[in-house]
Design a protein around this motif. Structure first.
Motif, PDB file in Angstrom:
ATOM      1  N   GLY A 169     -18.554 -36.250 -12.995  1.00  0.00           N
ATOM      2  CA  GLY A 169     -19.494 -37.354 -12.975  1.00  0.00           C
ATOM      3  C   GLY A 169     -19.216 -38.297 -11.815  1.00  0.00           C
ATOM      4  N   SER A 170     -17.922 -38.524 -11.548  1.00  0.00           N
ATOM      5  CA  SER A 170     -17.542 -39.360 -10.400  1.00  0.00           C
ATOM      6  C   SER A 170     -17.965 -38.708  -9.092  1.00  0.00           C
ATOM      7  N   VAL A 171     -17.855 -37.383  -9.023  1.00  0.00           N
ATOM      8  CA  VAL A 171     -18.309 -36.657  -7.838  1.00  0.00           C
ATOM      9  C   VAL A 171     -19.804 -36.902  -7.603  1.00  0.00           C
ATOM     10  N   SER A 172     -20.570 -36.877  -8.678  1.00  0.00           N
ATOM     11  CA  SER A 172     -22.009 -37.107  -8.552  1.00  0.00           C
ATOM     12  C   SER A 172     -22.314 -38.519  -8.073  1.00  0.00           C
ATOM     13  N   VAL A 173     -21.533 -39.502  -8.550  1.00  0.00           N
ATOM     14  CA  VAL A 173     -21.745 -40.883  -8.109  1.00  0.00           C
ATOM     15  C   VAL A 173     -21.442 -41.012  -6.616  1.00  0.00           C
TER      16      VAL A 173
END
Length: 321
Positions: A169-173
């Protein structure tokens, strides 16, 4: 005429490619527990060699994009993105090595959109709406049901797919932040080039931890460290297959998002849950717990609602894994 025909076939091709990606990812989720939990190969070493092999198979894709796409003003953000992606894979593989069943791993990994909402609100200044908050609460309830918190089936290892989802999810942000002035080709190429060195970095750090920490400080499946020696025998052939299938999954994703819109493709991506559950049952004899189905439906429904809600608010951008 050919262009019109190609455009009319794009949805069908996109669906086929997305189903191919889902099937190949499901195969990786069957091979990983066999290699780690079944054969005793350390999960860190398994993942490292998996991505060495996958990167080798992805060289034609890297060459097609071209190294000119590496020009960037955000090298540290690209490295952070690759490191978090690698950590997510490591958490995921460690979950399999710890005996967490496939159905639980995949369902809990689908909590990623809720971490994206949190990150976008905290770091990108996006507004926390009632719809976002409600979907996050529903997804959290579903995750509690799937993880079986409060029962004897729940272990600390059950948290590992959630940690993986938090990393991804952090990668997507970060991807969302970088996509403001970075081309999709740049985002793709940096991930392909950096993810294997980051798996190597994680292995080195683990090896140092094993050397300096007292015996028993690390879980048994990590206490062997990481000696950079590939597995032998049947495990070697399975790791080679794992790397090949991982590369194939990335190719399928690349082709799918090239010919069709991400919003249209999302329902086909969600088929990974029944695909993985079915393969886990057929190959590994892993039968889902009774609370899996309602919990998985809550997670799936909440994440689908989030996607639909986001698409009504903002234009669709190219998704880059």
């Amino acid at each position: 005429m050919n262009q019109l025909s190609s455009a009319s076939n794009a949805p069908v091709l996109g669906a086929i490619f997305m189903l191919g990606a889902g099937l190949t990812f499901a195969i990786t989720n069957i091979l990983t527990p066999i290699i780690t939990y079944g054969m005793g190969v350390p999960s860190t070493a398994t993942v490292f060699w998996q991505y060495v092999i996958a990167t080798a198979f992805a060289l034609p894709l890297i060459a097609r994009i071209g190294f000119g796409a590496l020009r960037t003003r955000h090298p540290l953000w690209h490295e952070s993105r690759a490191l978090l992606s690698a950590l997510g894979v490591q958490f995921f593989a460690f979950g399999f090595a710890s005996g967490v069943p496939v159905w639980q791993m995949v369902a809990l990994s689908m909590t990623g959109p809720f971490f994206i909402i949190t990150g976008a609100t905290l770091f990108l200044g996006e507004r926390l709406t009632v719809q976002r908050l409600g979907a996050t609460v529903v997804g959290f309830i579903g995750a509690v049901m799937v993880s079986q918190v409060g029962t004897e089936q729940f272990t600390l290892a059950s948290v590992l797919p959630v940690l993986a989802a938090a990393c991804w999810g952090s990668v997507s942000v970060i991807t969302k932040y970088l996509s403001r002035d970075e081309a999709p080709e740049s985002l793709t190429l940096y991930m392909l080039v950096l993810i294997t060195p980051n798996h190597l970095l994680i292995g080195v750090v683990l090896g140092i931890a094993v050397a300096v920490l007292p015996a028993g400080a690390l879980p048994a499946s990590l206490a062997t460290g990481f000696d950079f020696v590939p597995p032998t025998g049947d495990a070697l052939w399975l790791v080679l297959l794992l790397g090949l299938v991982t590369a194939a999954a990335q190719y399928f994703l690349s082709l799918a998002y090239k010919v069709a819109d991400a919003t249209y493709l999302q329902p086909f991506d969600d088929l990974k849950l029944p695909l993985n559950t079915l393969l886990g049952w057929l190959v590994l004899s892993q039968v889902p717990a009774v609370w899996f189905w309602p919990g998985a439906l809550l997670i799936l429904g909440a994440s689908t609602f989030i996607l639909w809600n986001e698409q009504t608010r903002t234009p669709q951008r190219l998704k880059v894994a």
